[in-house]
Design a protein around this motif. Structure first.
Motif, mmCIF file in Angstrom:
data_model
loop_
_atom_site.group_PDB
_atom_site.id
_atom_site.type_symbol
_atom_site.label_atom_id
_atom_site.label_comp_id
_atom_site.label_asym_id
_atom_site.label_seq_id
_atom_site.Cartn_x
_atom_site.Cartn_y
_atom_site.Cartn_z
ATOM 1 N N PHE A 12 -3.853 -8.395 -9.706
ATOM 2 C CA PHE A 12 -2.605 -8.862 -9.108
ATOM 3 C C PHE A 12 -1.560 -7.750 -9.143
ATOM 4 C CE2 PHE A 12 -4.659 -12.796 -10.484
ATOM 5 C CZ PHE A 12 -4.502 -13.593 -9.361
ATOM 6 N N ILE A 13 -0.737 -7.686 -8.113
ATOM 7 C CA ILE A 13 0.394 -6.752 -8.098
ATOM 8 C C ILE A 13 1.659 -7.587 -8.031
ATOM 9 C CG2 ILE A 13 1.587 -4.911 -6.841
ATOM 10 C CD1 ILE A 13 -1.097 -4.081 -5.695
ATOM 11 N N GLY A 14 2.622 -7.240 -8.876
ATOM 12 C CA GLY A 14 3.866 -7.994 -8.837
ATOM 13 C C GLY A 14 4.915 -7.391 -9.733
ATOM 14 N N ARG A 36 0.837 -1.211 0.000
ATOM 15 C CA ARG A 36 0.000 0.000 0.000
ATOM 16 C C ARG A 36 0.865 1.252 0.000
ATOM 17 N NH1 ARG A 36 -4.813 -2.420 3.827
ATOM 18 N NH2 ARG A 36 -5.677 -3.703 2.142
ATOM 19 N N ALA A 37 2.061 1.147 0.618
ATOM 20 C CA ALA A 37 2.961 2.302 0.679
ATOM 21 C C ALA A 37 3.740 2.465 -0.615
ATOM 22 C CB ALA A 37 3.914 2.139 1.865
ATOM 23 N N ASN A 58 -5.760 -8.124 -5.225
ATOM 24 C CA ASN A 58 -6.863 -7.252 -4.806
ATOM 25 C C ASN A 58 -6.486 -6.361 -3.629
ATOM 26 O OD1 ASN A 58 -8.515 -8.228 -6.838
ATOM 27 N ND2 ASN A 58 -9.301 -9.903 -5.570
ATOM 28 N N GLY A 59 -5.329 -5.727 -3.720
ATOM 29 C CA GLY A 59 -4.962 -4.710 -2.751
ATOM 30 C C GLY A 59 -4.358 -5.201 -1.455
ATOM 31 N N GLU A 60 -4.134 -6.489 -1.345
ATOM 32 C CA GLU A 60 -3.464 -6.987 -0.142
ATOM 33 C C GLU A 60 -2.452 -8.059 -0.527
ATOM 34 O OE1 GLU A 60 -6.068 -10.113 1.981
ATOM 35 O OE2 GLU A 60 -7.475 -8.518 1.454
ATOM 36 N N ALA A 61 -1.650 -8.492 0.456
ATOM 37 C CA ALA A 61 -0.716 -9.582 0.194
ATOM 38 C C ALA A 61 -1.503 -10.788 -0.296
ATOM 39 C CB ALA A 61 0.044 -9.927 1.476
ATOM 40 N N ARG A 110 11.540 -3.374 -6.680
ATOM 41 C CA ARG A 110 11.482 -3.244 -8.149
ATOM 42 C C ARG A 110 10.211 -2.521 -8.562
ATOM 43 N NH1 ARG A 110 14.367 -7.557 -11.291
ATOM 44 N NH2 ARG A 110 16.145 -7.998 -9.961
ATOM 45 N N PRO A 111 10.122 -2.112 -9.831
ATOM 46 C CA PRO A 111 8.863 -1.516 -10.298
ATOM 47 C C PRO A 111 7.716 -2.505 -10.101
ATOM 48 C CG PRO A 111 10.601 -1.243 -11.933
ATOM 49 C CD PRO A 111 11.147 -2.149 -10.878
ATOM 50 N N LEU A 112 6.673 -2.064 -9.407
ATOM 51 C CA LEU A 112 5.533 -2.940 -9.134
ATOM 52 C C LEU A 112 4.401 -2.615 -10.088
ATOM 53 C CD1 LEU A 112 5.575 -2.916 -5.226
ATOM 54 C CD2 LEU A 112 6.191 -4.813 -6.749
ATOM 55 N N LEU A 113 3.875 -3.648 -10.715
ATOM 56 C CA LEU A 113 2.835 -3.471 -11.716
ATOM 57 C C LEU A 113 1.554 -4.122 -11.224
ATOM 58 C CD1 LEU A 113 5.046 -4.821 -14.625
ATOM 59 C CD2 LEU A 113 4.934 -2.466 -13.795
ATOM 60 N N GLU A 114 0.442 -3.452 -11.481
ATOM 61 C CA GLU A 114 -0.849 -4.043 -11.147
ATOM 62 C C GLU A 114 -1.518 -4.472 -12.436
ATOM 63 O OE1 GLU A 114 -4.567 -2.928 -8.195
ATOM 64 O OE2 GLU A 114 -3.704 -1.351 -9.447
ATOM 65 N N ARG A 115 -1.956 -5.733 -12.505
ATOM 66 C CA ARG A 115 -2.605 -6.229 -13.722
ATOM 67 C C ARG A 115 -3.866 -7.011 -13.364
ATOM 68 N NH1 ARG A 115 3.115 -7.736 -16.540
ATOM 69 N NH2 ARG A 115 3.503 -5.645 -17.307
ATOM 70 N N ARG A 116 -4.932 -6.731 -14.097
ATOM 71 C CA ARG A 116 -6.206 -7.433 -13.881
ATOM 72 C C ARG A 116 -6.194 -8.657 -14.784
ATOM 73 N NH1 ARG A 116 -10.211 -3.120 -13.989
ATOM 74 N NH2 ARG A 116 -9.626 -2.943 -11.808
ATOM 75 N N ILE A 117 -6.236 -9.841 -14.180
ATOM 76 C CA ILE A 117 -6.054 -11.077 -14.953
ATOM 77 C C ILE A 117 -7.148 -12.084 -14.589
ATOM 78 C CG2 ILE A 117 -4.484 -13.030 -15.391
ATOM 79 C CD1 ILE A 117 -2.165 -11.097 -14.603
ATOM 80 N N THR A 118 -7.747 -12.704 -15.613
ATOM 81 C CA THR A 118 -8.700 -13.791 -15.381
ATOM 82 C C THR A 118 -7.951 -15.110 -15.437
ATOM 83 O OG1 THR A 118 -10.553 -12.554 -16.322
ATOM 84 C CG2 THR A 118 -10.780 -14.952 -16.232
#
Ligand SMILES: Nc1nc2c(c(=O)[nH]1)N[C@H]1C(S)=C(S)[C@@H](COP(=O)(O)O)O[C@H]1N2
Ligand SMILES: [Mo]
Length: 521
Positions: free
Chosen positions: A304-306, A209-210, A356-359, A278-286
């Protein structure tokens, strides 16, 4: 010479434990052994619990047809069923051992030791075996033999001073107390371990979140769903779950590291902190499971964030000739992903840390998993991933490939009717019908419905979120009173229509039209 006196040292009738307490002693000794082994394992190395290790080994060694049978018969309940089955077998063996040892403990000792050695063998042959894993089975055998001998001595009737001539009542009270204590101890320990894990997850959630995200997904536009649609993003609690793990690997983020090795120019070892830096990317994946039947629900979507997996592979430097990324989880499960797919510039595969916004939830791979858009989970979505080896498909075979599933498994274009659900009665006239369609990573360009084998008519498509997510559709059908069979089919972004041909989930995913019977009244 009368048979009741016998030669010196031979058991007399009064030297026998009565049958029921004898069976109970066998059960208690085996239960104590398993409890002790499980407890020690929980402290030292969870994978070394003899009972669970035998379960894991059963899953590992079971012939493919049996695994298939279990999956298709019990679905996601296959694990509880396996554990219950093992418990029944053990209970019978333990009671039998007790009955064999009414006079002398030797036969029961042998059974306890053999069971213990089975546990030991399962632990030693586990893919995650380390020397510390020997302790739990050893303690289990020791405790089992000790409890057996003590209880047997106590339960023997007769005049010898050290014999208690324990009554059945005393035995029952004593054993219940023992079981109660064991349950409390195990429960307390489990609590401790899950608190450690929860604390670690909270830290990762806070860090996510930070962290400034290098790429963020936009909120789902209102036009991407219809009032009848299922939620576009699946909550973590509702997200489908499939894995072979009898117990969720409980490692914390601090314990975790990922080694990238094999056919690479430089080996990398990454910690969770390394990933978060590292650069963190958020991607919506089915995501989709290959075992999803036509109309099934083993499909879900998350944000997902990774870290971009392709960048990591580029940094390691994939050597020519490597065609497989073999990823291994901390509990030894493996997946083989084609290098060419992962190296596509637009594929967007992640080493995911957030969901979804958490670990990541523990059951979805905490602290780190792979997610590859467009591939079924068994060839791509390794949870609890700790090892990535660049190799070839010729050299190494991943878990499900060894069991008859495909080497390559791109997701097939499919569609599903969600509402009205099959066999529900609806008022005749205009009937709203809605559902989902997917064809990752290409996307969906058209969805059509067919009533009672008639002509195909277009459904209305919701706004596309991206090619790597499902797309919502809806239609209003004019239904006269009576039962109607409604079928759906999708067309991908390249204009290829979903096949009508029925295929089983084995070896690379089901095909065929999803149909529901709607009764209008
Ligand atoms: N460690 C591990 N990862 C695994 C699996 C597994 O059995 N063990 N199953 C895979 C399969 S078959 C699927 S479909 C996805 C499911 O991921 P989910 O449970 O988070 O939905 O995880 C994949 N990753
Ligand atoms: Mo799967």
């Amino acid at each position: 010479m009368s048979t009741t006196t016998g030669h010196p040292g031979a058991p007399t009738r009064s030297d026998r434990v009565p049958a029921r307490p004898a069976a109970l002693i066998g059960v208690l000794a085996v239960a104590a052994a398993l409890g002790a082994g499980h407890l020690v394992a929980a402290l030292l190395s969870p994978a070394s619990s003899p009972f669970l290790a035998v379960g894991d080994a059963t899953v590992r060694l079971a012939p493919p047809w049996l695994v298939e049978f279990a999956k298709s018969t019990f679905g996601t309940a296959d694990k509880p069923v396996l554990i219950a089955g093992m418990a029944v077998v053990l209970l019978a063996a333990a009671a039998g051992a007790g009955l064999l040892a009414r006079e002398r403990t030797a036969p029961a000792t042998a059974v306890v030791v053999v069971l213990g050695l089975l546990g030991l063998a399962a632990v030693v042959t586990s893919p995650s075996f380390g020397p510390a894993d020997l302790v739990a089975p050893a303690v289990a055998i020791g405790v089992g033999v000790l409890v057996l001998r003590r209880l047997h001595a106590l339960a023997l009737p007769g005049p010898a001073p050290r014999r208690g001539g324990l009554t059945r009542r005393q035995l029952l009270v004593g054993s219940s107390a023992l079981a109660g204590f064991g349950a409390l101890a195990a429960g307390g320990l489990g609590q401790l371990l899950s608190a450690r894990l929860a604390g670690s997850r909270q830290e990762v959630t806070a860090a996510l979140r930070a962290a400034p995200l290098a790429e963020r997904v936009a909120p789902v536009p209102a036009s991407a769903t219809f009032p009848e649609s299922i939620p576009f993003v699946t909550s973590n609690a509702e997200f489908y779950r499939i894995d072979t793990a009898l117990r969720i690997p409980g490692g914390t983020a601090a314990d975790w590291s990922l080694r990238i090795h094999g056919m690479v120019d430089r080996e990398l070892v990454l910690t969770v902190d390394d990933l978060l830096a590292r650069p963190l990317l958020e991607r919506r994946i089915t995501m989709l499971c290959v075992s999803n039947e036509v109309g099934g629900d083993l499909i879900s979507t998350a944000d997902f964030i990774g870290v971009d997996l392709r960048s990591v592979l580029l940094e390691a430097g994939v050597r020519p000739g490597a065609d497989q990324v073999l990823s291994t989880s901390s509990d030894g499960w493996t997946a083989g992903t084609p290098v060419d797919v992962l190296m596509e510039p637009d594929r967007g595969a992640l080493l995911a840390v957030g969901m979804n916004g958490e670990a990541l939830p523990p059951e979805h791979g905490f602290p780190v998993r792979m997610v590859v858009p467009g591939l079924y989970g068994f060839v791509s979505a390794t949870k609890w991933v700790t090892d990535i080896e660049l190799t070839t498909f010729d050299a190494r075979q991943a878990y499900w490939l060894q069991r008859g599933w495909s080497e390559r498994a791109p997701i097939k274009t499919q569609s599903r009717i969600d509402t009205p659900s099959g066999l529900r009665r609806v008022p005749a006239g205009r009937v709203p019908v809605a559902g989902i369609a997917w064809s990752q990573p290409r996307g969906i360009s058209r969805v059509e419905l067919q009533v009672d084998g008639g002509a195909w008519t277009d459904a209305q498509l919701a706004t596309e979120v991206s090619g790597i997510t499902w797309r919502m559709w809806r239609a209003e059908l004019d239904l006269a009173p009576g039962a109607h069979v409604v079928a759906v089919r999708a067309t991908d972004a390249d204009g290829v229509v979903q096949t009508a041909e029925r295929a089983d989930v084995v070896p690379d995913g089901a095909t065929g039209h999803h149909t529901v019977t709607i009764t209008a009244t």
